[in-house]
Design a protein around this motif. Structure first.
Motif, PDB file in Angstrom:
ATOM      1  N   ASN A  66      -8.313  28.822  27.825  1.00  0.00           N
ATOM      2  CA  ASN A  66      -9.328  29.875  27.485  1.00  0.00           C
ATOM      3  C   ASN A  66      -9.353  30.053  26.203  1.00  0.00           C
ATOM      4  N   SER A  67      -9.169  29.190  25.415  1.00  0.00           N
ATOM      5  CA  SER A  67      -9.366  29.115  23.685  1.00  0.00           C
ATOM      6  C   SER A  67      -7.752  29.843  23.174  1.00  0.00           C
ATOM      7  N   ASN A  68      -7.043  29.909  24.324  1.00  0.00           N
ATOM      8  CA  ASN A  68      -5.682  30.546  23.535  1.00  0.00           C
ATOM      9  C   ASN A  68      -4.684  29.500  22.802  1.00  0.00           C
ATOM     10  N   GLN A  69      -4.886  29.713  21.574  1.00  0.00           N
ATOM     11  CA  GLN A  69      -4.373  28.335  20.685  1.00  0.00           C
ATOM     12  C   GLN A  69      -2.826  28.338  20.749  1.00  0.00           C
ATOM     13  N   SER A  70      -2.417  29.457  21.130  1.00  0.00           N
ATOM     14  CA  SER A  70      -0.658  29.439  21.253  1.00  0.00           C
ATOM     15  C   SER A  70      -0.478  28.561  22.668  1.00  0.00           C
ATOM     16  N   LYS A  71      -1.066  28.643  23.684  1.00  0.00           N
ATOM     17  CA  LYS A  71      -1.002  28.176  24.982  1.00  0.00           C
ATOM     18  C   LYS A  71      -1.302  26.542  24.883  1.00  0.00           C
ATOM     19  N   ALA A  72      -2.492  26.613  24.097  1.00  0.00           N
ATOM     20  CA  ALA A  72      -2.966  25.130  23.925  1.00  0.00           C
ATOM     21  C   ALA A  72      -2.303  24.283  23.337  1.00  0.00           C
ATOM     22  N   SER A  73      -1.345  24.657  22.422  1.00  0.00           N
ATOM     23  CA  SER A  73      -0.453  23.872  21.459  1.00  0.00           C
ATOM     24  C   SER A  73       0.705  23.877  22.192  1.00  0.00           C
ATOM     25  N   HIS A  74       1.248  24.687  23.034  1.00  0.00           N
ATOM     26  CA  HIS A  74       2.321  24.289  23.893  1.00  0.00           C
ATOM     27  C   HIS A  74       2.098  23.289  24.927  1.00  0.00           C
ATOM     28  N   ILE A  75       0.955  23.298  25.686  1.00  0.00           N
ATOM     29  CA  ILE A  75       0.519  22.314  26.497  1.00  0.00           C
ATOM     30  C   ILE A  75       0.387  20.958  25.817  1.00  0.00           C
ATOM     31  N   LEU A  76      -0.181  20.927  24.529  1.00  0.00           N
ATOM     32  CA  LEU A  76      -0.232  19.739  23.785  1.00  0.00           C
ATOM     33  C   LEU A  76       1.111  19.074  23.111  1.00  0.00           C
ATOM     34  N   GLY A  77       2.028  19.915  23.383  1.00  0.00           N
ATOM     35  CA  GLY A  77       3.302  19.683  22.646  1.00  0.00           C
ATOM     36  C   GLY A  77       3.357  19.498  21.266  1.00  0.00           C
ATOM     37  N   ILE A  78       2.460  20.362  20.396  1.00  0.00           N
ATOM     38  CA  ILE A  78       2.576  20.549  19.025  1.00  0.00           C
ATOM     39  C   ILE A  78       2.583  21.760  18.313  1.00  0.00           C
ATOM     40  N   ASP A  79       3.160  22.190  17.484  1.00  0.00           N
ATOM     41  CA  ASP A  79       2.996  23.404  16.916  1.00  0.00           C
ATOM     42  C   ASP A  79       1.667  23.969  16.572  1.00  0.00           C
ATOM     43  N   ARG A  80       1.668  25.176  16.553  1.00  0.00           N
ATOM     44  CA  ARG A  80       0.177  26.014  16.122  1.00  0.00           C
ATOM     45  C   ARG A  80      -0.372  25.306  14.846  1.00  0.00           C
ATOM     46  N   LYS A  81       0.629  25.025  13.637  1.00  0.00           N
ATOM     47  CA  LYS A  81      -0.190  24.829  12.686  1.00  0.00           C
ATOM     48  C   LYS A  81      -0.703  23.479  12.548  1.00  0.00           C
ATOM     49  N   THR A  82      -0.016  22.510  13.363  1.00  0.00           N
ATOM     50  CA  THR A  82      -0.583  21.144  13.852  1.00  0.00           C
ATOM     51  C   THR A  82      -2.051  21.277  14.328  1.00  0.00           C
ATOM     52  N   LEU A  83      -1.953  22.254  15.422  1.00  0.00           N
ATOM     53  CA  LEU A  83      -3.231  22.433  16.414  1.00  0.00           C
ATOM     54  C   LEU A  83      -4.367  22.832  15.259  1.00  0.00           C
ATOM     55  N   TYR A  84      -4.019  23.810  14.319  1.00  0.00           N
ATOM     56  CA  TYR A  84      -4.957  24.515  13.567  1.00  0.00           C
ATOM     57  C   TYR A  84      -5.679  23.156  12.478  1.00  0.00           C
ATOM     58  N   LEU A  85      -4.781  22.576  12.056  1.00  0.00           N
ATOM     59  CA  LEU A  85      -5.155  21.607  11.331  1.00  0.00           C
ATOM     60  C   LEU A  85      -6.247  20.428  11.982  1.00  0.00           C
ATOM     61  N   LYS A  86      -5.899  20.210  13.064  1.00  0.00           N
ATOM     62  CA  LYS A  86      -6.545  19.442  14.056  1.00  0.00           C
ATOM     63  C   LYS A  86      -8.029  19.904  14.331  1.00  0.00           C
ATOM     64  N   LEU A  87      -7.923  21.251  14.604  1.00  0.00           N
ATOM     65  CA  LEU A  87      -9.267  22.103  14.793  1.00  0.00           C
ATOM     66  C   LEU A  87     -10.338  22.037  13.572  1.00  0.00           C
ATOM     67  N   LYS A  88      -9.538  22.259  12.695  1.00  0.00           N
ATOM     68  CA  LYS A  88     -10.160  22.112  11.289  1.00  0.00           C
ATOM     69  C   LYS A  88     -10.771  20.942  11.300  1.00  0.00           C
ATOM     70  N   LYS A  89     -10.154  19.789  11.147  1.00  0.00           N
ATOM     71  CA  LYS A  89     -10.470  18.329  11.177  1.00  0.00           C
ATOM     72  C   LYS A  89     -11.715  18.230  11.977  1.00  0.00           C
ATOM     73  N   TYR A  90     -11.552  18.761  13.092  1.00  0.00           N
ATOM     74  CA  TYR A  90     -12.888  18.084  13.956  1.00  0.00           C
ATOM     75  C   TYR A  90     -13.958  19.267  13.942  1.00  0.00           C
ATOM     76  N   GLY A  91     -13.621  20.209  13.243  1.00  0.00           N
ATOM     77  CA  GLY A  91     -14.833  21.478  13.195  1.00  0.00           C
ATOM     78  C   GLY A  91     -14.979  22.226  14.253  1.00  0.00           C
TER      79      GLY A  91
END
Length: 445
Positions: free
Chosen positions: A418-443
């Motif tokens: 549900n667009s919760n980035q903390s929860k998504a990063s936990h599921i993906l197995g990466i930290d929030r900063k890494t997720l943030y950078l990937k989200l920015k990369k993909y727009g």
């Protein structure tokens, strides 16, 4: 400079006609003569002039009668009345019917030359003013060329190369991809950008109306032709003419367009008088013209004449990198127009925009954002505000790249979280900063 000014002398006194032709030619003008109004009418049917030197009192069609005939034609020459029998009444009558100036015989040649030059400049300004009032001139059309994707950056680079030339440009792409923006950008980057950019959609008009809109018509040329109409080729003189949906143009007007492209010469509907303008032609279509040529629905010679420089505008679904930038552009545009303080999209809204296939392309994206701005009362647009049509998300290509697979997986996880980035990063197995950078990369957010 003066040799380009074409003068027609209309006077029943043969010695004066001969004298004016000799002296004005010596001054660098191009001069023709007519013995009376009737002869002038015949000459004007076949030729164009910048200046008419006109006697008032003549046998047959006199000066005032001739002026009345010419008054309804916006392309008629600027008129200077010359007469030896001047009265206040004839002067007023002449000015009322469009005379630029009034000189009484005898007059000095140098004075006449000055008046001719002034009338010529006045005629150019007056013609331009009338034409601009008659037609929609797209000089103020917004043409912000936004490009993040590699494809659109390549198109912009091509535009910069071809814009300074006068070669015809042929733009292909689905409806709503931004073909007119491409054409407008070519015009803005060209040496013609101080002159008009005129656009016409060929799909919206019948065969007769297309011909009349492009080349104009004479009064009485057909039913309801109550006055002379200038075609858009005249309005676009020295500028750029954009014919959208050229594939919808019937074969009849295609032949006239081909002749115009070859010479710059055209005739209004109902006229035998050849007129000449200088325009750059840009055309566009969402159809495959090569297939129409095979079917006999489009002239092959015209196709090759138009297709000198070809620009293919890809659909929005094939350039997803452009979606976030376009969405933000439209958000700012409509927030400003509606005096709202909407600053951004939520991550869920961006995800929704990125996963939609956009069958209507950029035009559909703009409509969605405009509607969202109208509906939203918050400072950000959420996915509920987008009111997106029900449609499955875009599928991956047959041989997706690693980046496509990663982006698709991140989007699916974000949906589940549900667009919760903390929860998504936990599921993906990466930290929030890494997720943030990937989200920015993909727009995405």
């Amino acid at each position: 400079m003066q040799e380009s000014i074409r003068v027609l002398v209309v006077d029943d006194e043969e010695p004066l006609r001969r004298l004016l032709k000799k002296e004005l030619t010596r001054k660098g003008f191009s001069v023709e003569v007519a013995a009376d109004g009737r002869a002038a009418v015949e000459i004007l049917k076949e030729n164009t002039f910048d200046i008419l030197l006109l006697d008032i009192i003549m046998p047959g069609i006199d000066g005032i009668s001739l002026m009345k005939k010419l008054q309804s034609d916006p392309a008629s020459p600027a008129i200077i009345v010359l007469t030896g029998r001047a009265t206040v009444e004839t002067a007023v009558e002449a000015m009322k019917h469009g005379a630029y100036d009034y000189l009484t015989k005898p007059y000095k040649l140098d004075e006449l030359v000055i008046v001719i030059n002034r009338a010529y400049e006045y005629g150019k300004l007056s013609m331009k003013s009338r034409l601009f009032q008659q037609e929609l001139v797209r000089k103020d059309t917004p043409a912000e060329f936004l490009c993040t994707s590699r494809q659109m950056k390549d198109i912009l680079a091509l535009i910069k190369k071809i814009a300074p030339t006068d070669s015809p440009v042929f733009i292909q792409g689905e409806s709503g991809t931004g073909k007119e923006i491409v054409a407008n950008t070519i015009w803005r980057m060209s040496k013609r950008n101080s002159f008009p950019f005129i656009a016409l959609n060929c799909a919206s008009l019948s065969e007769n109306l297309i011909e009349s809109e492009i080349f104009g018509h004479e009064k009485g040329a057909f039913t309801n032709a109550y006055q002379t109409k200038n075609g858009i080729v005249e309005v676009a003189d020295k500028g750029t003419l954009f014919l959208d949906e050229i594939g919808e143009m019937p074969l009849g007007p295609q032949a006239k367009l081909l002749r115009f492209l070859d010479s710059g010469e055209f005739r209004r509907v109902g006229s035998n008088k050849a007129l000449v303008v200088n325009v750059r032609l840009i055309t566009a279509t969402n159809k495959k013209l090569a297939e129409l040529v095979k079917k006999g629905e489009f002239r092959e010679d015209l196709y090759y004449r138009l297709n000198v420089i070809n620009i293919q505008v890809p659909p929005l679904r094939e350039r997803p990198d452009d979606i976030p930038g376009l969405a933000v552009h439209f958000l700012k545009k409509y927030s400003r127009e509606m005096s709202k303080q909407i600053k951004e999209f939520t991550p869920r809204a961006i995800e929704t925009l990125n996963t939609y296939a956009w069958p209507g392309n950029v035009r559909e994206l703009e409509n969605v954002i405009e509607r969202a701005v109208i509906l939203s009362d918050a400072e950000s647009i959420d996915f509920e505000d987008l009111s997106m049509p029900a449609q499955p998300p875009k599928e991956l290509s047959a041989n997706p790249s690693l980046e496509e697979i990663e982006k698709d997986y991140i989007l699916r996880v974000l949906r589940e979280a549900n667009s919760n980035q903390s929860k998504a990063s936990h599921i993906l197995g990466i930290d929030r900063k890494t997720l943030y950078l990937k989200l920015k990369k993909y727009g995405i957010g």
